[in-house]
Design a protein around this motif. Structure first.
Motif, PDB file in Angstrom:
ATOM      1  N   ALA A  20       0.773  -1.273  -0.066  1.00 54.02           N
ATOM      2  CA  ALA A  20      -0.107   0.128  -0.031  1.00 54.02           C
ATOM      3  C   ALA A  20       0.806   0.999  -0.107  1.00 54.02           C
ATOM      4  CB  ALA A  20      -1.035  -0.001   1.326  1.00 54.02           C
ATOM      5  N   ARG A  21       2.118   1.239   0.768  1.00 53.60           N
ATOM      6  CA  ARG A  21       2.928   2.565   0.898  1.00 53.60           C
ATOM      7  C   ARG A  21       3.671   2.602  -0.435  1.00 53.60           C
ATOM      8  NH1 ARG A  21       5.813   0.369   5.192  1.00 53.60           N
ATOM      9  NH2 ARG A  21       4.444   0.086   6.727  1.00 53.60           N
ATOM     10  N   THR A  22       3.882   1.632  -1.233  1.00 53.70           N
ATOM     11  CA  THR A  22       4.468   2.067  -2.451  1.00 53.70           C
ATOM     12  C   THR A  22       3.524   2.850  -3.464  1.00 53.70           C
ATOM     13  OG1 THR A  22       4.008  -0.199  -3.486  1.00 53.70           O
ATOM     14  CG2 THR A  22       6.291   0.079  -2.427  1.00 53.70           C
ATOM     15  N   ALA A  23       2.125   2.584  -3.471  1.00 49.99           N
ATOM     16  CA  ALA A  23       1.181   3.293  -4.267  1.00 49.99           C
ATOM     17  C   ALA A  23       1.265   4.906  -3.888  1.00 49.99           C
ATOM     18  CB  ALA A  23      -0.140   2.764  -3.854  1.00 49.99           C
ATOM     19  N   THR A  24       1.604   5.325  -2.891  1.00 55.56           N
ATOM     20  CA  THR A  24       1.622   6.546  -2.554  1.00 55.56           C
ATOM     21  C   THR A  24       2.949   7.314  -2.368  1.00 55.56           C
ATOM     22  OG1 THR A  24       1.402   6.187  -0.102  1.00 55.56           O
ATOM     23  CG2 THR A  24      -0.722   6.248  -1.189  1.00 55.56           C
ATOM     24  N   GLN A  25       3.945   6.300  -2.264  1.00 52.43           N
ATOM     25  CA  GLN A  25       5.318   7.150  -1.997  1.00 52.43           C
ATOM     26  C   GLN A  25       5.645   7.656  -3.351  1.00 52.43           C
ATOM     27  OE1 GLN A  25       8.069   4.146  -0.476  1.00 52.43           O
ATOM     28  NE2 GLN A  25       9.842   5.429  -0.858  1.00 52.43           N
ATOM     29  N   ASP A  26       6.255   9.062  -3.029  1.00 54.05           N
ATOM     30  CA  ASP A  26       6.813   9.641  -4.354  1.00 54.05           C
ATOM     31  C   ASP A  26       8.161   8.859  -4.583  1.00 54.05           C
ATOM     32  OD1 ASP A  26       4.868  11.529  -4.434  1.00 54.05           O
ATOM     33  OD2 ASP A  26       5.742  12.805  -2.859  1.00 54.05           O
ATOM     34  N   VAL A  27       8.500   8.928  -5.849  1.00 53.42           N
ATOM     35  CA  VAL A  27       9.775   8.449  -6.500  1.00 53.42           C
ATOM     36  C   VAL A  27      10.686   9.828  -6.409  1.00 53.42           C
ATOM     37  CG1 VAL A  27      10.928   7.555  -8.463  1.00 53.42           C
ATOM     38  CG2 VAL A  27       8.621   6.824  -8.002  1.00 53.42           C
ATOM     39  N   GLN A  28      11.865   9.685  -5.699  1.00 48.00           N
ATOM     40  CA  GLN A  28      12.932  10.595  -5.761  1.00 48.00           C
ATOM     41  C   GLN A  28      14.194  10.037  -6.490  1.00 48.00           C
ATOM     42  OE1 GLN A  28      12.473  13.480  -4.168  1.00 48.00           O
ATOM     43  NE2 GLN A  28      10.128  12.883  -3.743  1.00 48.00           N
ATOM     44  N   LEU A  29      14.366  10.542  -7.701  1.00 44.59           N
ATOM     45  CA  LEU A  29      15.353   9.978  -8.869  1.00 44.59           C
ATOM     46  C   LEU A  29      16.741  10.596  -8.379  1.00 44.59           C
ATOM     47  CD1 LEU A  29      13.562   9.973 -12.045  1.00 44.59           C
ATOM     48  CD2 LEU A  29      13.756   8.260 -10.642  1.00 44.59           C
ATOM     49  N   SER A  30      17.637   9.444  -8.390  1.00 47.77           N
ATOM     50  CA  SER A  30      19.157   9.644  -8.305  1.00 47.77           C
ATOM     51  C   SER A  30      19.835   8.679  -8.914  1.00 47.77           C
ATOM     52  CB  SER A  30      19.566  10.067  -6.879  1.00 47.77           C
ATOM     53  OG  SER A  30      19.375   9.056  -5.993  1.00 47.77           O
ATOM     54  N   GLU A  31      21.100   8.925  -8.971  1.00 47.44           N
ATOM     55  CA  GLU A  31      21.706   7.832  -9.557  1.00 47.44           C
ATOM     56  C   GLU A  31      22.006   6.770  -8.494  1.00 47.44           C
ATOM     57  OE1 GLU A  31      25.325   7.781 -12.759  1.00 47.44           O
ATOM     58  OE2 GLU A  31      26.271   8.069 -10.615  1.00 47.44           O
ATOM     59  N   VAL A  32      21.913   5.455  -9.028  1.00 49.41           N
ATOM     60  CA  VAL A  32      21.817   4.312  -7.866  1.00 49.41           C
ATOM     61  C   VAL A  32      22.987   3.458  -8.518  1.00 49.41           C
ATOM     62  CG1 VAL A  32      20.621   2.544  -6.837  1.00 49.41           C
ATOM     63  CG2 VAL A  32      19.469   4.749  -7.375  1.00 49.41           C
ATOM     64  N   ASP A  33      24.014   2.959  -7.791  1.00 46.31           N
ATOM     65  CA  ASP A  33      24.932   2.013  -8.142  1.00 46.31           C
ATOM     66  C   ASP A  33      24.153   0.727  -7.604  1.00 46.31           C
ATOM     67  OD1 ASP A  33      26.954   0.101  -8.104  1.00 46.31           O
ATOM     68  OD2 ASP A  33      28.527   1.546  -6.842  1.00 46.31           O
ATOM     69  N   LEU A  34      23.660   0.087  -8.641  1.00 45.43           N
ATOM     70  CA  LEU A  34      22.907  -1.217  -8.288  1.00 45.43           C
ATOM     71  C   LEU A  34      23.965  -2.666  -7.877  1.00 45.43           C
ATOM     72  CD1 LEU A  34      20.578  -1.328 -11.176  1.00 45.43           C
ATOM     73  CD2 LEU A  34      19.931  -0.964  -8.948  1.00 45.43           C
ATOM     74  N   SER A  35      25.303  -2.138  -8.416  1.00 44.11           N
ATOM     75  CA  SER A  35      26.116  -3.057  -8.110  1.00 44.11           C
ATOM     76  C   SER A  35      26.538  -3.204  -6.622  1.00 44.11           C
ATOM     77  CB  SER A  35      27.752  -3.080  -8.929  1.00 44.11           C
ATOM     78  OG  SER A  35      27.183  -3.035 -10.211  1.00 44.11           O
ATOM     79  N   ALA A  36      26.742  -2.103  -6.237  1.00 48.60           N
ATOM     80  CA  ALA A  36      27.094  -1.878  -4.553  1.00 48.60           C
ATOM     81  C   ALA A  36      25.717  -2.473  -3.852  1.00 48.60           C
ATOM     82  CB  ALA A  36      27.321  -0.421  -4.493  1.00 48.60           C
ATOM     83  N   LEU A  37      24.461  -1.883  -4.201  1.00 51.48           N
ATOM     84  CA  LEU A  37      23.539  -2.409  -3.550  1.00 51.48           C
ATOM     85  C   LEU A  37      23.129  -3.936  -3.744  1.00 51.48           C
ATOM     86  CD1 LEU A  37      20.841  -1.124  -2.330  1.00 51.48           C
ATOM     87  CD2 LEU A  37      19.893  -0.878  -4.346  1.00 51.48           C
ATOM     88  N   ALA A  38      23.451  -4.397  -4.563  1.00 53.04           N
ATOM     89  CA  ALA A  38      23.622  -5.857  -4.682  1.00 53.04           C
ATOM     90  C   ALA A  38      24.510  -6.665  -3.943  1.00 53.04           C
ATOM     91  CB  ALA A  38      23.725  -6.438  -6.177  1.00 53.04           C
ATOM     92  N   HIS A  39      25.870  -6.102  -3.850  1.00 52.71           N
ATOM     93  CA  HIS A  39      26.722  -6.862  -2.937  1.00 52.71           C
ATOM     94  C   HIS A  39      26.294  -6.722  -1.470  1.00 52.71           C
ATOM     95  CE1 HIS A  39      29.941  -7.937  -5.376  1.00 52.71           C
ATOM     96  NE2 HIS A  39      29.901  -6.811  -6.143  1.00 52.71           N
ATOM     97  N   GLU A  40      25.664  -5.304  -1.057  1.00 57.37           N
ATOM     98  CA  GLU A  40      25.342  -5.403   0.496  1.00 57.37           C
ATOM     99  C   GLU A  40      24.030  -6.351   0.543  1.00 57.37           C
ATOM    100  OE1 GLU A  40      22.665  -1.581   2.251  1.00 57.37           O
ATOM    101  OE2 GLU A  40      24.444  -1.321   1.143  1.00 57.37           O
ATOM    102  N   ILE A  41      22.999  -6.522  -0.401  1.00 55.38           N
ATOM    103  CA  ILE A  41      21.988  -7.335  -0.062  1.00 55.38           C
ATOM    104  C   ILE A  41      22.362  -8.783  -0.132  1.00 55.38           C
ATOM    105  CG2 ILE A  41      19.980  -8.180  -1.314  1.00 55.38           C
ATOM    106  CD1 ILE A  41      19.479  -5.320  -2.425  1.00 55.38           C
ATOM    107  N   ALA A  42      23.321  -9.390  -1.074  1.00 51.92           N
ATOM    108  CA  ALA A  42      23.827 -10.654  -0.908  1.00 51.92           C
ATOM    109  C   ALA A  42      24.649 -10.732   0.508  1.00 51.92           C
ATOM    110  CB  ALA A  42      24.946 -10.617  -2.124  1.00 51.92           C
ATOM    111  N   ASP A  43      25.327  -9.922   0.877  1.00 49.06           N
ATOM    112  CA  ASP A  43      25.850 -10.209   2.210  1.00 49.06           C
ATOM    113  C   ASP A  43      24.897 -10.289   3.428  1.00 49.06           C
ATOM    114  OD1 ASP A  43      28.391  -9.735   1.326  1.00 49.06           O
ATOM    115  OD2 ASP A  43      28.620  -7.880   1.760  1.00 49.06           O
ATOM    116  N   GLY A  44      23.844  -9.408   3.249  1.00 47.41           N
ATOM    117  CA  GLY A  44      22.713  -9.561   4.260  1.00 47.41           C
ATOM    118  C   GLY A  44      21.875 -10.795   4.012  1.00 47.41           C
TER     119      GLY A  44
END
Length: 179
Positions: A20-44
């Protein structure tokens, strides 16, 4: 049994609130390093036991996109968690995160896969193709991922084969909507 049912109900309520929250959440665009994010998620995923310690993650370097960083994290977290959940027991899990082009990304696994004829159903709330009860989940995760991707103006689609694995392709903004 009551404790298990209570935990399942609690998770479902939490997942519905996130949806439900994603339906109302505003999108705040910026550059995202998906590689770094994926490494962080994998570790978690390894630390919290969601993914086996011997699972292998192959994450391409320099995967960048314009997206909302928090929402991009939800997308990758869910796709990578699903790859861990739907792994096969007869081989080491391999999860690849990469791109087909500067705007088309993918999360690929060598898991149990699903029948491709039902591929669109997996993005609908409460639709689960594996309902034997051994794989936890509420059936909201991929619906939430699709909602987030569409809020960015992107698209998500999947290719899979039973017993071979699945690949989820996605774009955040722009990108070739075709495979």
């Amino acid at each position: 049994r009551l404790t298990i049912a209570t935990k399942q109900m609690s998770r479902l309520v939490d997942d519905l609130l996130k949806f439900a929250r994603t339906a109302t959440q505003d999108v705040q665009l910026s550059e995202v390093d998906l590689s770094a994010l994926a490494h962080e998620i994998a570790d978690g995923l390894r630390l919290d036991g969601s993914c086996s310690e011997d699972a292998k993650f192959e994450i391409d370097p320099a995967l960048y996109t314009q997206a909302d960083p928090q929402l991009a994290g939800v997308v990758l977290q869910n796709l990578m968690e699903n790859a861990c959940k739907y792994c096969r027991t007869d081989q080491t899990l391999l999860i690849k995160i990469g791109s087909l082009s500067p705007t088309v990304f993918f999360v690929q696994d060598n898991g149990v896969g699903f029948d491709q004829q039902y591929g669109e159903r997996i993005f609908m709330p409460f639709e689960r193709l594996h309902s034997d009860g051994r794989i936890p989940g509420s059936g909201i995760g991929l619906a939430n991922v699709k909602r987030i991707i569409e809020k960015h103006g992107g698209r998500i689609w999947a290719r899979s084969q039973v017993g071979v694995g699945s690949t989820f392709y996605f774009t955040f903004i722009g990108g070739d909507p075709q495979e």
